[in-house]
Design an enzyme around this catalytic site. Structure first.
Site, PDB file in Angstrom:
ATOM      1  N   ARG A 197       0.866  -1.181   0.000  1.00  0.00           N
ATOM      2  CA  ARG A 197       0.000   0.000   0.000  1.00  0.00           C
ATOM      3  C   ARG A 197       0.900   1.227   0.000  1.00  0.00           C
ATOM      4  NH1 ARG A 197      -5.011  -2.006   0.936  1.00  0.00           N
ATOM      5  NH2 ARG A 197      -5.139  -3.806   2.325  1.00  0.00           N
ATOM      6  N   ARG A 233      -6.125  -5.212  -1.278  1.00  0.00           N
ATOM      7  CA  ARG A 233      -7.542  -4.866  -1.303  1.00  0.00           C
ATOM      8  C   ARG A 233      -7.794  -3.369  -1.083  1.00  0.00           C
ATOM      9  NH1 ARG A 233     -10.376  -8.810   2.152  1.00  0.00           N
ATOM     10  NH2 ARG A 233     -10.591 -10.139   0.354  1.00  0.00           N
ATOM     11  N   HIS A 284       2.808  -9.788   0.694  1.00  0.00           N
ATOM     12  CA  HIS A 284       2.500  -8.884   1.801  1.00  0.00           C
ATOM     13  C   HIS A 284       3.765  -8.497   2.566  1.00  0.00           C
ATOM     14  CE1 HIS A 284       0.358  -8.007   5.757  1.00  0.00           C
ATOM     15  NE2 HIS A 284      -0.232  -7.212   4.893  1.00  0.00           N
ATOM     16  N   TYR A 306       0.353   4.583  12.104  1.00  0.00           N
ATOM     17  CA  TYR A 306       0.441   3.147  12.404  1.00  0.00           C
ATOM     18  C   TYR A 306       1.720   2.913  13.200  1.00  0.00           C
ATOM     19  CZ  TYR A 306      -2.989   1.869   8.735  1.00  0.00           C
ATOM     20  OH  TYR A 306      -4.112   1.733   7.960  1.00  0.00           O
ATOM     21  N   ARG A 352      -4.585  -6.689  18.583  1.00  0.00           N
ATOM     22  CA  ARG A 352      -5.425  -5.495  18.438  1.00  0.00           C
ATOM     23  C   ARG A 352      -6.828  -5.857  17.960  1.00  0.00           C
ATOM     24  NH1 ARG A 352      -4.091  -2.722  13.377  1.00  0.00           N
ATOM     25  NH2 ARG A 352      -5.879  -3.833  12.616  1.00  0.00           N
TER      26      ARG A 352
END
Lengths: 705, 517
Positions: A372, A402, A432, A465, A561
């Protein structure tokens, strides 16, 4: 319902519990007001995605008569009604939060959302003018009759269904889309009594809608919003994956509706009309008090005037202490491995590294995975520059990330145009892993610099993040990085890695082995224990093994989380397991794994959650932290997270989450504490350190984000 | 600062096109050691296609080109300018190998060299000897490389490789060749063992099997075998007990590849190869009474990388290979009852003349080696037929496996050795058409030297006590001292002179000094 083989919380239901924790932050009166709005908005946008993928998936399973139970023993048809009830309940809580908790607080700040009925004459005049000058030109009423079919409405778009009366007195319908290019809210001229007033865009349109249908009588206006199935199904064997992905994204825009949100007490005839046109069942219609689509509050919270009502921003330290006294990032990494904790330590350090590699005449090649990427990515810009400078640049852009597919297609094309070798990922697997490799020719030969992390190469999300990343130029890591890229580029088959643990070929086996090892250590009376921090724990096989470990006496501390399908604290089953969930100012995203290993603890970090998809269907990377001081730092990170009292909720045996009791304890806010630590490290440096540091563009006390 | 790119940081790559894998290793020299930068491997079906159908298909060629293009990209990433691309058994045996090599050249601009079996094995054996030099000094060692397409083995006597033999059956090839039999029997393992007995059982080793105490093995499957035998890895060498290999083979010999795969957690393809490789290892170990099996982690690319990045090692390698070759030739000479003293005398004179003519002949060290081999083997034809011994010598030498010597070099050796004082090379000789034009001249030069050297021991009595050779006054002066009558030798010498003069443009002159005078 089939009896589960071991305690297992259904994944979808656990996710709703997680979103409820986000919503609790919106209720939390100690949070600044705009942050509470933001949490409400996040909970709504989370729910949108949940509908688009998970609810749509369960619904598709029900329709295809898939009766296989999950590890909790629940079949899709058993789950679906429970899920919908839970979602209805959740959505009710969202609006309760808005009306009972947040809006009253907003009122105390003298800020109000007004409907036209509540407006002053001046404010009314303002919205009329706004309608005529701004809105009218962009609105396109779409009539629906025998010759004009119901329009294809975009996913997540807000629309107004207008019931009109014709000359014969019969109803006909039109749809007006609330333009998404305009802000959902508009500041009104200040009220006489002071404060601030806002109006929602749809309220202006409905107030002035008669202007759009001058020849018809308007009988009812019904605001509604559509959520579509957005899971992409692509033919990965296609000749050109990029073209195939573009086709699939177009197809997604026509995905079947899975939810219609409609205002309570809406016109019954219009409701039926929509139900017919959209072929949606009654239980897929969600009536809400309004406003529909609470994601608007995330943007509302960002208004510059309200910064005093937000969290004190966490300012990333730049450059981080570890890099200060070195003329270039290469020198710093050559001296020793470097660990970065984002966002407390600035992601710019990683950007600087790619930029330095792009400009360095001795750099031969750069290879990177991109999952991303931000809108105007400095990383991509640096890679393009590197290619222009004649470096061999290889970039794996995962087209299947996605909801980032379109963005990634744009980047992939730009990188290709610049001469980079772009790969779109592996057939059947999502890539990923987060890894960057720089091949550099130095005086004593070729040296490889590797950066690996738990988060994406995304400078925007890196500000909110929490992630950890490591730089190294140690040969085994370099060799593994080259091997991994050779696999990703299709030039080689998976090798035996020296340090890396890579999914899908060895990660499941690795974690299984490590847990079994801890069980064995417990049985032999050796030091044992597991601390794992991931975003989600879903994998049934690992969960079953964790129960076994608990039964063998291995203390297990989990920091999860999001979704957690494991139930802790069951006597005789999981009483050695605790589960903490941290939800706060920053989004917890790092994945860290600690195994006590008979007194010689090992720590790993990486991109993988403990979910079947991560272990079996993705290319994931987990790497060991081996330098003693970095290992110690990783242990301290986990310790501090486990000591948090402010953002943590603890999962109970009955599957509820409860806050940590603060009684008698000093409050620990893990996000604040890490920010303070990073700052203290930088402050400890002398002026001399600063004078030799690389690219010291700003002092650490200045906001560079 | 921009670093000095030329200093010690050259990277090189070796590409190995094998039967089932195409591999590339990128390495660099760091502190006089070879350090691997990258290793890549991609599966390919060349072996299956060639062993089944005799040729490489267009699809397989496309795969190969795609893989090589990928490798080229990786080479660019390390700025590799020096590379060596070699192909082994599968491509060597492909009927269309020339077209494949040509297409690779056209589509990738890459030059691929097809290695002869002997070249490949010699490189590996040399690396094995280097790696195990401290462990193989006391007794004989059987060194073997089991490739996918061929098996090679040799005997190391503590100093040199004195015997080498290649058999055209490797792990993959064995599986593919006998594949169709599997449909007709449930006792496939017996068929494999009979086949291997037929192939290997009649090979006579030059030393007593009891005197071989070590087997040193390399090959693609040996890592898997070592792992399954729980063999310890010490300093990059697996130490495997022979009985554990036998037991492993016994435990899987009756199992299907599927069963082997699930039992040992390896892929089915690996299981098939494992079975074949184990069958070969067990058969080899029956040829000896070795107490240990050593498996150094060595691949073809190790010596190739070394020679590219450390040029000095190439000279060492060539010297060692020459010694191995002469030792092997000696073993064959003994087998064919050649007079070793005579052979050594001829070798000495031939090398003396060769060295003296250094400025005239324009030949290299490998040609000198051919001369040594010819001297060692030139009488072996008598073993077959006394009347047609020269033709027999030619036929035998042509088909002998000598470690480190290419087929063309053996052919040249055969040509050189087949001429005595009565016969001279003739370009119309039908056998000569096998040799490239430039090699014909070389053969003539070597034959001219060899004939003169051979004539000096015509009686095979080693009458020469001292031997001197020098160039002076446009002649080659050979001075020998002898205590015996030298008439036969002088007669033979005179017969050899005209051809020598034709080739080198100078006459050989013999001065005989009699000890008795």
């Amino acid at each position: 319902m089939e009896k589960a083989k071991f305690p297992y919380i259904n994944r979808e239901l656990s996710w709703i519990d997680f979103n409820a924790r986000v919503l609790e932050e919106a209720y939390e009166k100690e949070n600044p007001l705009m942050e509470r709005f933001r949490f409400l908005g996040i909970s709504a946008s989370n729910l949108d995605e949940f509908f688009m993928v998970r609810v749509a998936g369960v619904r598709a399973q029900v329709h295809s008569k898939y009766h296989h139970p999950d590890a909790s023993g629940m079949t899709p048809s058993q789950l679906f009604p429970i899920l919908k009830d839970k979602i209805h309940d959740f959505m009710n809580r969202q609006y309760t939060c808005l009306y009972r908790s947040i809006l009253p607080a907003l009122q105390k700040e003298n800020i109000a959302f007004l409907t036209p009925n509540e407006m002053s004459r001046e404010q009314k005049r303002f919205i009329k003018q706004y309608f005529n000058e701004v809105l009218f030109p962009v609105l396109t009423p779409l009539a629906v009759d025998t010759s004009r079919p119901f329009p294809l409405l975009a996913n997540k778009s807000l629309n107004i269904a207008v019931r009109l009366g014709d000359e014969k007195g019969e109803s006909c319908f039109a749809v007006v889309q609330v333009p998404s290019i305009l802000s959902r809210f508009l500041e009104l001229p200040a009220p006489v009594e002071g404060g601030k007033a806002f109006v929602l865009l749809e309220d202006i349109i409905i107030d002035q809608i008669a202007q759009l249908f001058e020849l018809h009588e308007i009988k009812a206006c019904t605001l509604f919003r559509l959520t579509r199935n957005s899971d992409i199904d692509i033919d990965e064997e296609a000749e050109d994956l990029l073209v195939e992905m573009v086709k699939s994204i177009k197809k997604r825009k026509r995905g079947r509706p899975v939810r219609v949100e409609i205002l309570q007490k809406s016109d019954r005839e219009t409701r039926n009309f929509l139900s017919d046109m959209l072929k949606i069942k009654e239980d897929e219609i969600y009536e809400v008090p309004g406003p529909i689509d609470l994601t608007l509050f995330s943007k509302f919270a960002n208004l510059p005037d309200f910064s005093h009502l937000c969290f004190q921003p966490i300012v990333p330290v730049y450059p981080p202490a570890d890099f200060v006294s070195y003329p270039s990032p290469f020198d710093a990494i050559r001296a020793k491995d470097r660990l970065l904790h984002h966002p407390y330590e600035s992601f710019k350090c990683v950007v600087d590294f790619v930029r330095a590699a792009a400009d360095d005449p001795d750099v031969l090649a750069i290879k990177q995975t991109l999952y991303r990427v931000s809108g105007n990515s400095p990383i991509v810009a640096a890679l393009i520059k590197a290619a222009e400078n004649g470096k061999q640049v290889t970039v794996l852009v995962e087209l299947k990330a996605r909801f980032d597919e379109e963005n990634n297609i744009i980047w992939a094309k730009k990188l290709e145009q610049a001469g980079c070798h772009v790969i779109y990922g592996l057939t059947g697997l999502k890539t990923h892993c987060k890894i960057l490799l720089v091949v550099r020719r130095e005086e004593d030969g070729i040296r490889r610099y590797v950066h690996m992390g738990t988060g994406n190469y995304n400078d925007s999300t890196a500000k909110i993040y929490t992630d950890v990343s490591m730089f190294t130029c140690k040969e085994p890591y370099g060799m593994d990085a080259s091997s991994l890229f050779n696999v990703l580029t299709g030039y080689s088959r998976p090798p035996e890695y020296y340090k890396f643990v890579v999914a899908p070929h060895g990660m499941r086996h690795f974690f299984t082995h490590m847990i079994k090892q801890e069980i064995q250590n417990a049985q032999q009376g050796l030091p044992c224990g597991i601390v794992v921090k991931v975003n989600s724990l879903v994998d049934p096989k690992l969960i079953a093994l964790l129960y076994k470990a608990s039964q063998a006496g291995v203390p297990i501390q989990l920091i999860i989380r999001g979704i957690c399908c494991l139930t802790p604290g069951i006597p005789g089953v999981s009483d050695k397991i605790t589960v903490h969930s941290i939800v706060g100012q920053l989004l917890e995203h790092s994945r860290i794994f600690r195994f006590e290993n008979a007194g010689n603890p090992k720590v790993y970090m990486g991109s993988a959650d403990w979910m079947p998809r991560n272990l079996d269907r993705r290319v994931e990377l987990v790497f060991p932290i081996e330098e003693p001081d970095l290992k110690q730092r990783a242990f301290e990170m986990l310790d501090l997270m486990l000591r948090d009292t402010v953002n943590t909720r603890v999962l109970q045996e009955d599957t509820t989450y409860v806050p940590i009791s603060k009684r008698g304890k000093t409050a620990v806010d893990v996000h604040e504490a890490f920010a303070k630590m990073a700052q203290q490290e930088a402050d400890r440096l002398t002026d001399e350190d600063w004078s030799t540091g690389f690219h010291p563009r700003q002092k650490p006390d200045l906001d560079i984000s | 600062m921009h670093v000095n790119k030329t200093k010690n940081n050259k990277a090189a790559a070796v590409i190995d096109i094998g039967s089932s894998l195409v591999k590339m290793r990128v390495c660099q020299c760091k502190e006089d050691q070879i350090a691997t930068l990258d290793e890549l491997e991609c599966p390919i079906r060349i072996g299956h296609e060639v062993f089944h159908f005799g040729a490489v298909s267009p699809d397989c060629l496309n795969d190969l080109v795609r893989i090589l293009r990928g490798f080229q990209k990786v080479m660019r990433e390390y700025d590799v300018k020096d590379y060596k691309a070699v192909a082994t058994t599968a491509l060597r045996e492909a009927k269309n190998k020339s077209f494949i090599i040509d297409q690779i050249r056209v589509q990738t601009h890459m030059e691929v060299e097809i290695f002869e079996d002997n070249q490949e094995k010699t490189l590996i054996y040399s690396a094995v000897i280097h790696a195990l030099r401290n462990e193989m000094q006391s007794a004989a060692t059987l060194i073997s490389h089991i490739g996918t397409g061929s098996v090679g083995f040799g005997i190391f006597d503590g100093q040199n490789l004195c015997f080498s033999q290649n058999v055209s059956i490797g792990a993959l090839k064995l599986h593919d060749v006998l594949g169709s039999v599997q449909e007709h029997t449930t006792d496939f393992s017996s068929v494999v063992e009979e086949y291997l007995n037929a192939l290997l059982g009649r090979i006579t080793l030059p030393v007593a099997h009891k005197s071989i105490d070590t087997i040193a093995v390399t090959g693609a499957e040996i890592e898997t075998i070592a792992r399954l035998c729980n063999a310890p890895l010490e300093q990059e060498v697996y130490r495997i007990k022979p009985e554990s290999i036998t037991n492993l083979f016994k435990s899987i010999r009756a199992l299907s590849p599927e069963k082997i795969s699930s039992r040992h957690r390896i892929s089915e393809a690996q299981a098939e190869m494992l079975y074949s490789a184990l069958a070969i290892y067990v058969r080899l170990s029956k040829m000896t009474q070795a107490k240990r099996i050593l498996a150094p982690r060595i691949d073809l690319w190790d010596p190739l990388c070394q020679q590219m990045l450390l040029p000095d090692t190439k000279k060492e390698y060539l010297d060692a290979v020459e010694n191995h070759a002469v030792a092997c030739a000696k073993t064959f000479a003994e087998r064919y009852h050649c007079g070793l003293e005579h052979a050594q005398a001829v070798s000495q004179y031939a090398c003396g003349i060769f060295d003296c003519l250094k400025d005239l002949h324009g030949l290299n060290q490998r040609h000198r080696m051919i001369l040594r081999l010819a001297a060692m083997l030139h009488d072996c034809g008598y073993f077959v037929d006394a009347k047609y011994h020269l033709e027999s010598t030619f036929g035998l030498i042509q088909n002998i496996d000598i470690c480190g010597v290419t087929y063309e070099e053996m052919l040249m050796t055969a040509y050189v050795a087949r001429f005595n004082e009565l016969e001279t090379p003739n370009y119309d000789d039908l056998d000569f058409i096998h040799i490239r034009e430039e090699q014909k001249v070389i053969c003539s030069k070597l034959a001219a030297i060899f004939r003169v050297a051979n004539s000096l021991d015509k009686s095979q009595k080693q009458k020469v006590q001292t031997f001197e050779v020098r160039l002076a006054e446009e002649a080659l002066w050979i001075t020998i001292q002898s205590g015996e009558k030298f008439c036969l030798e002088q007669w033979a010498f005179e017969l050899c002179c005209p051809f020598f003069k034709d080739v080198f443009g100078l006459a050989p002159c013999l001065t005989v000094k009699n000890n008795l005078l």
